[in-house]
Structure formats: structure tokens, C-alpha cells
Design a protein around this motif. Structure first.
Motif, PDB file in Angstrom:
ATOM      1  N   ASP A 170      50.494  29.631  88.363  1.00  0.00           N
ATOM      2  CA  ASP A 170      50.189  28.941  89.618  1.00  0.00           C
ATOM      3  C   ASP A 170      51.252  29.324  90.638  1.00  0.00           C
ATOM      4  O   ASP A 170      52.435  29.363  90.297  1.00  0.00           O
ATOM      5  CB  ASP A 170      50.229  27.421  89.430  1.00  0.00           C
ATOM      6  N   ILE A 171      50.832  29.586  91.854  1.00  0.00           N
ATOM      7  CA  ILE A 171      51.812  29.928  92.886  1.00  0.00           C
ATOM      8  C   ILE A 171      51.607  29.028  94.098  1.00  0.00           C
ATOM      9  O   ILE A 171      50.525  29.002  94.681  1.00  0.00           O
ATOM     10  CB  ILE A 171      51.692  31.411  93.305  1.00  0.00           C
ATOM     11  N   ASP A 172      52.659  28.289  94.444  1.00  0.00           N
ATOM     12  CA  ASP A 172      52.644  27.528  95.692  1.00  0.00           C
ATOM     13  C   ASP A 172      53.128  28.463  96.789  1.00  0.00           C
ATOM     14  O   ASP A 172      54.185  29.078  96.660  1.00  0.00           O
ATOM     15  CB  ASP A 172      53.610  26.339  95.617  1.00  0.00           C
ATOM     16  N   VAL A 173      52.367  28.559  97.851  1.00  0.00           N
ATOM     17  CA  VAL A 173      52.727  29.456  98.952  1.00  0.00           C
ATOM     18  C   VAL A 173      52.772  28.635 100.234  1.00  0.00           C
ATOM     19  O   VAL A 173      51.792  27.998 100.597  1.00  0.00           O
ATOM     20  CB  VAL A 173      51.682  30.583  99.108  1.00  0.00           C
ATOM     21  N   GLU A 174      53.918  28.681 100.881  1.00  0.00           N
ATOM     22  CA  GLU A 174      54.047  27.880 102.096  1.00  0.00           C
ATOM     23  C   GLU A 174      53.443  28.604 103.298  1.00  0.00           C
ATOM     24  O   GLU A 174      53.637  29.799 103.481  1.00  0.00           O
ATOM     25  CB  GLU A 174      55.523  27.596 102.354  1.00  0.00           C
ATOM     26  N   VAL A 189      61.087  30.632  90.054  1.00  0.00           N
ATOM     27  CA  VAL A 189      60.193  30.585  88.902  1.00  0.00           C
ATOM     28  C   VAL A 189      60.490  29.350  88.065  1.00  0.00           C
ATOM     29  O   VAL A 189      61.649  29.085  87.739  1.00  0.00           O
ATOM     30  CB  VAL A 189      60.374  31.838  88.007  1.00  0.00           C
ATOM     31  N   ILE A 190      59.468  28.613  87.727  1.00  0.00           N
ATOM     32  CA  ILE A 190      59.619  27.522  86.766  1.00  0.00           C
ATOM     33  C   ILE A 190      58.660  27.809  85.619  1.00  0.00           C
ATOM     34  O   ILE A 190      57.444  27.845  85.804  1.00  0.00           O
ATOM     35  CB  ILE A 190      59.347  26.155  87.426  1.00  0.00           C
ATOM     36  N   ASP A 191      59.250  28.105  84.471  1.00  0.00           N
ATOM     37  CA  ASP A 191      58.432  28.450  83.309  1.00  0.00           C
ATOM     38  C   ASP A 191      58.416  27.256  82.360  1.00  0.00           C
ATOM     39  O   ASP A 191      59.351  27.038  81.609  1.00  0.00           O
ATOM     40  CB  ASP A 191      59.025  29.697  82.627  1.00  0.00           C
ATOM     41  N   ASN A 192      57.352  26.495  82.422  1.00  0.00           N
ATOM     42  CA  ASN A 192      57.277  25.275  81.606  1.00  0.00           C
ATOM     43  C   ASN A 192      56.866  25.534  80.167  1.00  0.00           C
ATOM     44  O   ASN A 192      56.838  24.613  79.358  1.00  0.00           O
ATOM     45  CB  ASN A 192      56.299  24.274  82.241  1.00  0.00           C
ATOM     46  N   ARG A 193      56.561  26.800  79.854  1.00  0.00           N
ATOM     47  CA  ARG A 193      56.129  27.092  78.480  1.00  0.00           C
ATOM     48  C   ARG A 193      57.228  26.785  77.493  1.00  0.00           C
ATOM     49  O   ARG A 193      56.981  26.456  76.351  1.00  0.00           O
ATOM     50  CB  ARG A 193      55.728  28.561  78.348  1.00  0.00           C
ATOM     51  N   MET A 196      56.855  29.300  95.234  1.00  0.00           N
ATOM     52  CA  MET A 196      57.334  28.878  93.917  1.00  0.00           C
ATOM     53  C   MET A 196      56.298  29.309  92.892  1.00  0.00           C
ATOM     54  O   MET A 196      55.103  29.144  93.120  1.00  0.00           O
ATOM     55  CB  MET A 196      57.455  27.354  93.852  1.00  0.00           C
ATOM     56  N   ILE A 197      56.801  29.845  91.783  1.00  0.00           N
ATOM     57  CA  ILE A 197      55.902  30.324  90.738  1.00  0.00           C
ATOM     58  C   ILE A 197      56.003  29.369  89.543  1.00  0.00           C
ATOM     59  O   ILE A 197      57.115  29.076  89.089  1.00  0.00           O
ATOM     60  CB  ILE A 197      56.332  31.748  90.307  1.00  0.00           C
ATOM     61  N   TYR A 198      54.884  28.890  89.077  1.00  0.00           N
ATOM     62  CA  TYR A 198      54.872  27.992  87.916  1.00  0.00           C
ATOM     63  C   TYR A 198      54.092  28.648  86.788  1.00  0.00           C
ATOM     64  O   TYR A 198      52.941  29.049  86.982  1.00  0.00           O
ATOM     65  CB  TYR A 198      54.204  26.657  88.256  1.00  0.00           C
TER      66      TYR A 198
END
Ligand code: ADP
Ligand code: ZN
Length: 435
Positions: free
Chosen positions: A371-375, A427-431, A358-360
């Protein structure tokens, strides 16, 4: 030996294809001009009359259609036939905003299903195959398109729709599925689920998969091919042009042949709208040459791509498009650097990680953060913190080399990132929250 669903068209000499296209476009422009007030106005504003279009070399004179036009015309504004002549409505998955609805006459359905049939035959499908369709059925075009295509080929069709992975696996094994159709992210999940249940790739009867509807990398292809013991073929399409099957991969697995007797493709500079020469990267634009109900002319897909006309070893003569490099609206601009999620996937798989990530993106103190969560796979997971931190640092460095900016990597435990059964959201772009 290469097989074709419609050899006389798929391997036709270029001049013949051009002749078909020229005949169709003249009729199509007249059809749209006479029946779609919205597009007639656009043509009038641009000073183009139907008689100015004598062949595909004149297509560049026509105005573009964009997704915004489709939204503005929702629902009936671009319909070119009487509603009573339509037999079906499908809709986009709404990945990037309000859904768009598309209409089909029976002719349009036949044309679309034939395109999917060509894709299935190119992947080695015959009437002896069992085609397991686990694209979503319903408004989404994936299920309906491949289902119809499998029928046309005469294959035994398993209309599974997406989800219920347990049952997918049970039927795949019990009913000896030979061709799997779904999104690449779901194919990866099915492969993972089979492995967890103790199956080896050679335990299933699958020989090929037809995967599309979302971007996927060559590294992902390799991982799915190994995990399922199959050859994985790409398929491309969008609701606005019918659905999947607008383009499909052949045995060469280097780019997808566009069904040029139905769809005329151009690559344009997304900023200026200028048509770019063959081999240059830009936005893919389609003109439907013979669809009746919802015939979009010069529709801007926002997919970034390259077209090539080189000779293909499969014998097909239709132009090829490369794997779309993501949509122009998938591209993240992080601290001024253009980043495509597919680049991140490439690095992950090359470095031996799973395709579960998941890319934040966010903005903190006026600076973009990535930030990248990698399983981790179970064999890589460890409770030695120093070891994990070392792995995070190494992966961040590999990302920096590829992307030009360094992300913060967070390695997370197996099974903590949600799996996708349809189009994956990565992708979650919180900007946007701050704007
Ligand atoms: P939505 O725009 O809501 O996702 P669709 O379901 O019609 O609606 O999706 C079409 C889009 O899906 C295409 O424009 C493209 O971005 C993407 N797509 C489809 N097939 C592929 C493929 N094989 N590779 C990469 N992207 C694809
Ligand atoms: Zn080919």
C-alpha cells in the motif's frame, strides 16, 4: 572552470594513485594485524599473513568485515590505537539496527574533513561562500563532516544542525547562504516551505546543495534543483569509513568520485563474496587505506552499486560509483518480486506527484500486500471522489509497469505525511510483526 581542493591528487594519473594505494595498504594491513586482535584472528583463520599483501591487487585475499562484526566488537574491539590517541567518537544513525561507534585520531578527522572539502569545492565552493549545514550535529557524522570541510575551504560556516525550518529559512535569507548541506528529503521540505512563504527560487542566494546520507532519485534531484534554483550534488559516506565525503559528485553529475587515495573500493557478489569486474552491479566494499583509529579492511556496506573508470569531463581521475540503488536490506521482496523504494519514488515524481509518500507492506491471508500513501499537492487535491479514484488507478498502473506488481494507492490530503529533517523513513514493513 573546474576547481579542485587538492588538484595533484584528484587529477593524478592512475599509476600514481595506484602507487599511493599500494604503499598505504601494505602499512595498513600490518597496522591492523598488529593492533586489532579480532581482525588478526580472521586473517589467521583464512591463512593470510600481512606479508601476503603487497599491493591493492592482493586485497581480495583479506577477510571481509560485516556490520555484525562491528556489533560484536562494540565498543572497543576494532580500535587500532590507544584510546588516549583518539580525539572523537561518532556513531551511525541506527537506520538498520544497533548503533555502531567509530573512533578518530586527529589525523583521521583531518583526512575526513579534507574529503568533505573536496566535495564542497567540486560543488563550486570557495572561501567566499556561506555554507549552511543543516545535517544533524552530534553523534551523526553529517553535521561534523560538512562543517569541518567548509572550514577547510575557508567558507563562512553556518552550523544550523537539522530542524527548526523557520529559523533555517530566516538565516538562509538574512545571511545569504550560497551552499546548502542536508539530506535530500530535508532539502525538498525546505524548498516546499520557501514556496509556501511566497519565495520564488530566484529569491534566495543559494547556488548549490550537497545532499546525501540517504538514497534519492534523479527525479528528486530535478525537483529540488527547480524548487531551490540550484545545482544539487550527491555526497556519499558512512560512519564506518569516516562519514560523508568518501565519494562526491563533480560538475558532470554522473556518479560520485571515490577518494581513492584514502578508500579502496570493490564490488562483490553479495552471495558468493566474489569480486566482480568493473561495470557490474553488486555490493560495495571499502578498505580504509590510512585511517588510524578505526581502520576497517574490506568492510561490506550492503549498498548496491556499480563502479566505473571512464574518463570524466571534470578532469578527476578517481573511480566513480553510481548512486547507490538502495541497501540490500532496503530491498523489499513482495510476492517474490524485488522492489526498491527508489523505484516507487521515480514513478511518483514522473507522474507529477510530490516526494511525500509512505510505503506499507503487510501480509494478509498469506499474501504480501503493498500500500502506498501519496500526498497530493494543493493544486491536485479535489473533493471529487470519482476523479481521485481515477488518479489512484492511473498511478497504480504506472507502478505496476515499473515494479512488476501492482500496489494499492491511497491519495491523501496535502500536509498529512510527516516531513523529514534528517534521514527519511518511508517504509513500514508490518510483516515482521507476524514472523
Ligand atoms: P546508518 O547505517 O545507521 O544509516 P550512517 O549514518 O553511517 O548509518 O549511514 C550510512 C548509509 O547511508 C550508507 O551505507 C548508505 O546506505 C546511506 N547513504 C549515505 N549517503 C548516501 C547517498 N548519497 N545515496 C544513497 N545512500 C546513501
Ligand atoms: Zn568528475
Amino acid at each position: 572552470m573546474e576547481r579542485y581542493y587538492r588538484p595533484e591528487i584528484e587529477t593524478a594519473p592512475r599509476e600514481e594513485i595506484l602507487k599511493i594505494q599500494n604503499e598505504k595498504i601494505v602499512k595498513q594491513v600490518r597496522h591492523v594485524y598488529d593492533n586489532v586482535e579480532y581482525y588478526r584472528k580472521l586473517m589467521d583463520e583464512k591463512g593470510v599473513k600481512p606479508e601476503d599483501i603487497k599491493g591493492v591487487e592482493d586485497i581480495h585475499k583479506l577477510p571481509f568485515l560485516k556490520k555484525d562484526d562491528l556489533r560484536e566488537c562494540y565498543p572497543y574491539g576494532l580500535l587500532a590505537v590507544d584510546l588516549k590517541d583518539c580525539v572523537r567518537i561518532q556513531s551511525t544513525s541506527g537506520t538498520t539496527g544497533k548503533r555502531v561507534v567509530a573512533f578518530y585520531t586527529q589525523h583521521d578527522i583531518d583526512l575526513w574533513e579534507e574529503c568533505c572539502a573536496r566535495a564542497i569545492v567540486a560543488a563550486g565552493g570557495t572561501n567566499e561562500d556561506v555554507v549552511q549545514v543543516c545535517y544533524g550535529y552530534g553523534l551523526f557524522t553529517g553535521g561534523a563532516g560538512l562543517h569541518g570541510g567548509a572550514h577547510k575551504v575557508g567558507a563562512l560556516t553556518l552550523p544550523m544542525s537539522s530542524g527548526n525550518t523557520e529559523r533555517q529559512i530566516q538565516f538562509m535569507m538574512d545571511l545569504n547562504s550560497t551552499i546548502l548541506c542536508c539530506t535530500p528529503s530535508y532539502a525538498a521540505f525546505i524548498a516546499e516551505s520557501l514556496k509556501e512563504r511566497g519565495y520564488k527560487p530566484e529569491d534566495n542566494k543559494l547556488k548549490a546543495g550537497i545532499f546525501g546520507a540517504e538514497p534519492w532519485t534523479e527525479e528528486m534531484r530535478k525537483s529540488i534543483e527547480e524548487g531551490l534554483g540550484i545545482k544539487a550534488y550527491d555526497i556519499y559516506g558512512l560512519t564506518e569509513t569516516s562519514g560523508p565525503g568518501v565519494a562526491f559528485e563533480c560538475s558532470e553529475q554522473k556518479g560520485m568520485h571515490i577518494n581513492e587515495d584514502h578508500f579502496y573500493a570493490e564490488i562483490i557478489d553479495p552471495d558468493t563474496g566474489e569480486v566482480l569486474p568493473e561495470g557490474e552491479k553488486g555490493e560495495l566494499v571499502f578498505t580504509a587505506l590510512d585511517k588510524e583509529a578505526f581502520p576497517l579492511l574490506r568492510y561490506r556496506t550492503r549498498d548496491i552499486c556499480i563502479l566505473t573508470r571512464g574518463k570524466c569531463s571534470c578532469g578527476r581521475t578517481h573511480v566513480k560509483m553510481c548512486k547507490p540503488m538502495g541497501r540490500s536490506d532496503d530491498m523489499l521482496i513482495i510476492r517474490g518480486v524485488n522492489v526498491f523504494p527508489s523505484q516507487i519514488e521515480t514513478v511518483l515524481l514522473n507522474e507529477g506527484y510530490t516526494p511525500n509518500y509512505m510505503i506499507y507492506v503487510d501480509r494478509k491471508n498469506n499474501t504480501d500486500t503493498l500500500d502506498i500513501d501519496v500526498e497530493l499537492s494543493p493544486d491536485k487535491f479535489s473533493d471529487n471522489i470519482a476523479e481521485m479514484q481515477e488518479m489512484e488507478k492511473k498511478l497504480a498502473a504506472a507502478m505496476r509497469t515499473m515494479l512488476g506488481i501492482g500496489p494499492k494507492i491511497h491519495l491523501v490530503a496535502p500536509k498529512t505525511i510527516q516531513r523529514s529533517e534528517g534521514k527519511a523513513v518511508r517504509v513500514i514493513d508490518n510483516r515482521k510483526l507476524h514472523d
